[in-house]
Design a protein around this motif. Structure first.
Motif, PDB file in Angstrom:
ATOM      1  N   ARG A 169      17.665  24.251   6.637  1.00  0.00           N
ATOM      2  CA  ARG A 169      18.992  24.832   6.886  1.00  0.00           C
ATOM      3  C   ARG A 169      19.996  24.351   5.849  1.00  0.00           C
ATOM      4  NH1 ARG A 169      22.253  25.547  12.379  1.00  0.00           N
ATOM      5  NH2 ARG A 169      20.219  26.270  12.987  1.00  0.00           N
ATOM      6  N   ARG A 204      19.381  26.094   2.530  1.00  0.00           N
ATOM      7  CA  ARG A 204      19.763  27.508   2.595  1.00  0.00           C
ATOM      8  C   ARG A 204      21.277  27.656   2.571  1.00  0.00           C
ATOM      9  NH1 ARG A 204      16.048  31.503   4.171  1.00  0.00           N
ATOM     10  NH2 ARG A 204      17.791  32.658   5.027  1.00  0.00           N
ATOM     11  N   SER A 205      21.981  26.805   3.328  1.00  0.00           N
ATOM     12  CA  SER A 205      23.444  26.862   3.360  1.00  0.00           C
ATOM     13  C   SER A 205      24.042  26.583   1.992  1.00  0.00           C
ATOM     14  CB  SER A 205      23.994  25.858   4.363  1.00  0.00           C
ATOM     15  OG  SER A 205      23.572  26.162   5.654  1.00  0.00           O
ATOM     16  N   THR A 253      22.981  29.864  -0.551  1.00  0.00           N
ATOM     17  CA  THR A 253      23.220  31.279  -0.253  1.00  0.00           C
ATOM     18  C   THR A 253      24.703  31.482   0.041  1.00  0.00           C
ATOM     19  OG1 THR A 253      22.696  30.936   2.086  1.00  0.00           O
ATOM     20  CG2 THR A 253      20.900  31.687   0.677  1.00  0.00           C
TER      21      THR A 253
END
Ligand SMILES: Cc1ncc(C[n+]2csc(CCOP(=O)(O)OP(=O)(O)O)c2C)c(N)n1
Ligand SMILES: [Mg+2]
Length: 70
Positions: free
Chosen positions: A60, A63-64, A67
């Motif tokens: 997570r 990805r944070s 993106t």
């Protein structure tokens, strides 16, 4: 992932007089949680400390960070 919990039993069976403690994330732990049955079957009495943040937190985080929408 999954490695520490499964190897923990083998360490305990190899060195039964020593305390064996495994530290794992919740995702890590669940990857090989079926190994609990093997530990019970062979009498490998060991301790697992599970750090439960309810997610694959590392994934997570990356990805944070990578993106636009998070
Ligand atoms: C066998 C394996 N599969 C997938 C990965 C990719 N991966 C790295 S960290 C991670 C999530 C770990 O989640 P958790 O154990 O809950 O720890 P947290 O990041 O939440 O602290 C994944 C899937 C890996 N390292 N090893
Ligand atoms: Mg987690």
């Amino acid at each position: 992932m999954g490695y520490g919990f499964s190897r923990r039993h083998r360490a305990k069976l190899a060195e039964p007089a020593r305390e064996v403690i495994c530290f794992a994330g919740d995702g890590d732990f669940l990857m090989t949680a079926n190994e609990l049955a093997t530990a019970v079957q062979y009498g490998a009495n060991v301790v697992a400390v599970v750090v439960d943040n309810g997610s694959y937190g590392t994934i997570r985080m990356h990805r944070s960070a990578n993106t636009p929408a998070g």
